[in-house]
Write a protein that holds these residues in place. Structure first.
Motif, PDB file in Angstrom:
ATOM      1  N   LYS A   1       0.828  -1.203   0.000  1.00 54.66           N
ATOM      2  CA  LYS A   1       0.000   0.000   0.000  1.00 54.66           C
ATOM      3  C   LYS A   1       0.867   1.259   0.000  1.00 54.66           C
ATOM      4  CE  LYS A   1      -3.643   2.346   2.628  1.00 54.66           C
ATOM      5  NZ  LYS A   1      -4.508   2.295   3.838  1.00 54.66           N
ATOM      6  N   ASP A   2       1.902   1.278   0.823  1.00 61.79           N
ATOM      7  CA  ASP A   2       2.781   2.454   0.897  1.00 61.79           C
ATOM      8  C   ASP A   2       3.508   2.686  -0.423  1.00 61.79           C
ATOM      9  OD1 ASP A   2       2.057   2.833   3.521  1.00 61.79           O
ATOM     10  OD2 ASP A   2       3.846   1.859   4.350  1.00 61.79           O
ATOM     11  N   SER A   3       3.949   1.594  -1.049  1.00 60.77           N
ATOM     12  CA  SER A   3       4.733   1.728  -2.284  1.00 60.77           C
ATOM     13  C   SER A   3       3.888   2.180  -3.463  1.00 60.77           C
ATOM     14  CB  SER A   3       5.418   0.401  -2.627  1.00 60.77           C
ATOM     15  OG  SER A   3       4.478  -0.554  -3.094  1.00 60.77           O
ATOM     16  N   LYS A   4       2.557   2.005  -3.360  1.00 55.03           N
ATOM     17  CA  LYS A   4       1.680   2.327  -4.480  1.00 55.03           C
ATOM     18  C   LYS A   4       0.779   3.536  -4.205  1.00 55.03           C
ATOM     19  CE  LYS A   4       1.460  -2.262  -6.584  1.00 55.03           C
ATOM     20  NZ  LYS A   4       1.995  -1.785  -7.871  1.00 55.03           N
ATOM     21  N   ALA A   5       1.163   4.341  -3.239  1.00 59.41           N
ATOM     22  CA  ALA A   5       0.366   5.525  -2.912  1.00 59.41           C
ATOM     23  C   ALA A   5       0.222   6.436  -4.125  1.00 59.41           C
ATOM     24  CB  ALA A   5       1.014   6.285  -1.758  1.00 59.41           C
ATOM     25  N   PHE A   6      -0.970   6.976  -4.324  1.00 61.70           N
ATOM     26  CA  PHE A   6      -1.286   7.911  -5.409  1.00 61.70           C
ATOM     27  C   PHE A   6      -1.099   7.272  -6.793  1.00 61.70           C
ATOM     28  CE2 PHE A   6       0.598  10.365  -1.847  1.00 61.70           C
ATOM     29  CZ  PHE A   6      -0.570  10.971  -1.384  1.00 61.70           C
ATOM     30  N   ALA A   7      -1.209   5.921  -6.838  1.00 61.52           N
ATOM     31  CA  ALA A   7      -1.186   5.161  -8.101  1.00 61.52           C
ATOM     32  C   ALA A   7       0.165   5.201  -8.822  1.00 61.52           C
ATOM     33  CB  ALA A   7      -2.296   5.643  -9.028  1.00 61.52           C
ATOM     34  N   TRP A   8       1.226   5.502  -8.106  1.00 59.30           N
ATOM     35  CA  TRP A   8       2.589   5.440  -8.637  1.00 59.30           C
ATOM     36  C   TRP A   8       3.437   4.559  -7.713  1.00 59.30           C
ATOM     37  CZ3 TRP A   8       4.844   8.321 -12.814  1.00 59.30           C
ATOM     38  CH2 TRP A   8       3.976   9.211 -13.446  1.00 59.30           C
ATOM     39  N   HIS A   9       4.472   3.938  -8.275  1.00 64.11           N
ATOM     40  CA  HIS A   9       5.416   3.182  -7.448  1.00 64.11           C
ATOM     41  C   HIS A   9       6.442   4.145  -6.848  1.00 64.11           C
ATOM     42  CE1 HIS A   9       8.179   0.151  -5.978  1.00 64.11           C
ATOM     43  NE2 HIS A   9       9.154   0.777  -6.624  1.00 64.11           N
ATOM     44  N   HIS A  10       6.593   4.082  -5.538  1.00 64.14           N
ATOM     45  CA  HIS A  10       7.491   4.996  -4.831  1.00 64.14           C
ATOM     46  C   HIS A  10       8.862   4.344  -4.632  1.00 64.14           C
ATOM     47  CE1 HIS A  10       4.466   8.096  -3.560  1.00 64.14           C
ATOM     48  NE2 HIS A  10       3.697   7.136  -4.063  1.00 64.14           N
ATOM     49  N   SER A  11       9.896   5.051  -5.098  1.00 63.12           N
ATOM     50  CA  SER A  11      11.252   4.491  -5.094  1.00 63.12           C
ATOM     51  C   SER A  11      11.956   4.612  -3.753  1.00 63.12           C
ATOM     52  CB  SER A  11      12.096   5.201  -6.156  1.00 63.12           C
ATOM     53  OG  SER A  11      12.311   6.557  -5.802  1.00 63.12           O
ATOM     54  N   GLY A  12      11.554   5.604  -2.938  1.00 64.81           N
ATOM     55  CA  GLY A  12      12.299   5.884  -1.712  1.00 64.81           C
ATOM     56  C   GLY A  12      13.510   6.762  -1.969  1.00 64.81           C
ATOM     57  N   ASP A  13      13.646   7.253  -3.208  1.00 60.15           N
ATOM     58  CA  ASP A  13      14.767   8.110  -3.592  1.00 60.15           C
ATOM     59  C   ASP A  13      14.269   9.515  -3.894  1.00 60.15           C
ATOM     60  OD1 ASP A  13      16.691   6.003  -3.567  1.00 60.15           O
ATOM     61  OD2 ASP A  13      15.944   5.320  -5.507  1.00 60.15           O
ATOM     62  N   LEU A  14      15.124  10.491  -3.655  1.00 58.18           N
ATOM     63  CA  LEU A  14      14.817  11.880  -3.962  1.00 58.18           C
ATOM     64  C   LEU A  14      15.540  12.295  -5.241  1.00 58.18           C
ATOM     65  CD1 LEU A  14      15.221  13.418  -0.390  1.00 58.18           C
ATOM     66  CD2 LEU A  14      13.077  12.912  -1.571  1.00 58.18           C
ATOM     67  N   GLY A  15      14.888  13.147  -6.036  1.00 54.68           N
ATOM     68  CA  GLY A  15      15.524  13.602  -7.261  1.00 54.68           C
ATOM     69  C   GLY A  15      14.792  14.789  -7.859  1.00 54.68           C
ATOM     70  N   TYR A  16      15.257  15.204  -9.047  1.00 58.41           N
ATOM     71  CA  TYR A  16      14.610  16.286  -9.793  1.00 58.41           C
ATOM     72  C   TYR A  16      14.996  16.161 -11.268  1.00 58.41           C
ATOM     73  CZ  TYR A  16      19.181  18.642  -9.780  1.00 58.41           C
ATOM     74  OH  TYR A  16      20.518  18.937  -9.953  1.00 58.41           O
ATOM     75  N   PHE A  17      14.263  16.856 -12.134  1.00 57.72           N
ATOM     76  CA  PHE A  17      14.585  16.916 -13.552  1.00 57.72           C
ATOM     77  C   PHE A  17      15.331  18.212 -13.852  1.00 57.72           C
ATOM     78  CE2 PHE A  17      10.882  14.014 -13.762  1.00 57.72           C
ATOM     79  CZ  PHE A  17      11.484  12.976 -14.461  1.00 57.72           C
ATOM     80  N   ASP A  18      16.448  18.117 -14.588  1.00 50.53           N
ATOM     81  CA  ASP A  18      17.216  19.314 -14.915  1.00 50.53           C
ATOM     82  C   ASP A  18      16.622  20.019 -16.133  1.00 50.53           C
ATOM     83  OD1 ASP A  18      18.069  17.993 -17.210  1.00 50.53           O
ATOM     84  OD2 ASP A  18      20.200  18.146 -16.749  1.00 50.53           O
ATOM     85  N   ASP A  19      17.309  21.048 -16.631  1.00 53.89           N
ATOM     86  CA  ASP A  19      16.794  21.855 -17.734  1.00 53.89           C
ATOM     87  C   ASP A  19      16.669  21.065 -19.037  1.00 53.89           C
ATOM     88  OD1 ASP A  19      16.653  24.025 -16.051  1.00 53.89           O
ATOM     89  OD2 ASP A  19      18.581  24.864 -16.674  1.00 53.89           O
ATOM     90  N   ASP A  20      17.391  19.957 -19.138  1.00 49.52           N
ATOM     91  CA  ASP A  20      17.313  19.112 -20.332  1.00 49.52           C
ATOM     92  C   ASP A  20      16.348  17.948 -20.150  1.00 49.52           C
ATOM     93  OD1 ASP A  20      19.271  20.387 -22.110  1.00 49.52           O
ATOM     94  OD2 ASP A  20      20.717  19.846 -20.564  1.00 49.52           O
ATOM     95  N   GLY A  21      15.614  17.938 -19.033  1.00 47.17           N
ATOM     96  CA  GLY A  21      14.654  16.867 -18.783  1.00 47.17           C
ATOM     97  C   GLY A  21      15.286  15.579 -18.310  1.00 47.17           C
ATOM     98  N   LEU A  22      16.537  15.644 -17.846  1.00 47.71           N
ATOM     99  CA  LEU A  22      17.229  14.459 -17.360  1.00 47.71           C
ATOM    100  C   LEU A  22      17.064  14.340 -15.852  1.00 47.71           C
ATOM    101  CD1 LEU A  22      20.558  14.694 -19.410  1.00 47.71           C
ATOM    102  CD2 LEU A  22      18.509  13.367 -19.938  1.00 47.71           C
ATOM    103  N   LEU A  23      16.861  13.121 -15.393  1.00 47.42           N
ATOM    104  CA  LEU A  23      16.629  12.863 -13.976  1.00 47.42           C
ATOM    105  C   LEU A  23      17.947  12.883 -13.201  1.00 47.42           C
ATOM    106  CD1 LEU A  23      14.656  12.007 -11.710  1.00 47.42           C
ATOM    107  CD2 LEU A  23      15.093   9.628 -12.368  1.00 47.42           C
TER     108      LEU A  23
END
Length: 230
Positions: free
Chosen positions: A95-117
């Motif tokens: 249930k925790d891993s599928k909250a909000f209908a997405w799989h949660h990785s437990g990792d933090l990140g962001y997308f840069d100006d080129d759309g790369l994670l």
């Protein structure tokens, strides 16, 4: 997954005369989730995971389930046909891993100006020190640039003043005369003042899983009283 540090990457490219491509994934997502192509390897500085694989969508989500815009830091989430259905006999974890209908990785990140994670850190490994959030991975990458460092793990340990004190556990290259001052000097040149470790502890080895992943929780447990007043 922690991307290869720049010093090791540059040395490997020269040694093998080969291009390197990073593929990222989890046991829960088959076969992989993101790819950082070889043409970006030395042009982008940081913990890059790159583009989404064809089999998954990748997004950044806050704790309330909102998808964040480009540049926003939050949890890396995936969805697609290759994502697992459930954890065996563990409804709560599923249930925790599928909250909000997405799989949660437990990792933090962001997308840069080129759309790369870009990978920031594991949520559980982010260090909260003096009112600031410091990614342990960022400090580790700097320390790994020292040629006398074989391996390093950076964790936050309980501290009366700082709440968590940034602490680096370093495995020196065998036969080297690496010192704490040398590590701290490197950190002062490349990090903000609040990101510099309060201590550098030299160790012979670091605890790892059978697949080679650092077990930072064991370090935090073993050294939990390091900053307690005597």
């Amino acid at each position: 997954m922690t991307p290869m540090d720049r010093r090791t990457l540059e040395d490997s490219i020269k040694l093998f005369d080969a291009d390197f491509m990073l593929c990222t994934g989890q046991t829960e997502c088959f076969p992989s989730t993101n790819t950082f192509r070889s043409e970006w390897q030395l042009k982008k500085e940081g913990n890059y995971w790159g583009e989404s694989a064809l089999t998954v969508d990748t997004a950044i989500m806050d704790d309330a389930g909102n998808i964040l815009p480009q540049g926003g830091v939050g949890e890396i989430v995936w969805r697609g046909p290759g994502v697992m259905e459930m954890y065996l006999k563990n409804e709560s974890a599923t249930k925790d891993s599928k909250a909000f209908a997405w799989h949660h990785s437990g990792d933090l990140g962001y997308f840069d100006d080129d759309g790369l994670l870009v990978f920031v850190d594991r949520k559980k490994d982010m260090i909260k020190t003096g009112g600031e959030n410091v990614p342990s991975i960022k400090v580790e990458r700097v320390i790994l640039n020292h040629p006398a460092v074989e391996a390093v793990a950076v964790v936050g340990l309980p501290h009366e003043k700082w709440i968590e004190a940034i602490t680096a556990f370093v495995v020196p290259v065998k036969g080297s005369d690496l010192t704490e001052d040398a590590i701290l000097s490197l950190c002062r040149e490349n990090l903000g003042g609040f990101e510099i470790p309060k201590k550098v502890v030299m160790v012979g080895d670091l605890p790892k899983t059978t697949t080679g992943k650092l077990e930072k929780y064991k370090i935090r447990q073993s050294y939990a009283t390091l900053y307690e007043k005597v």
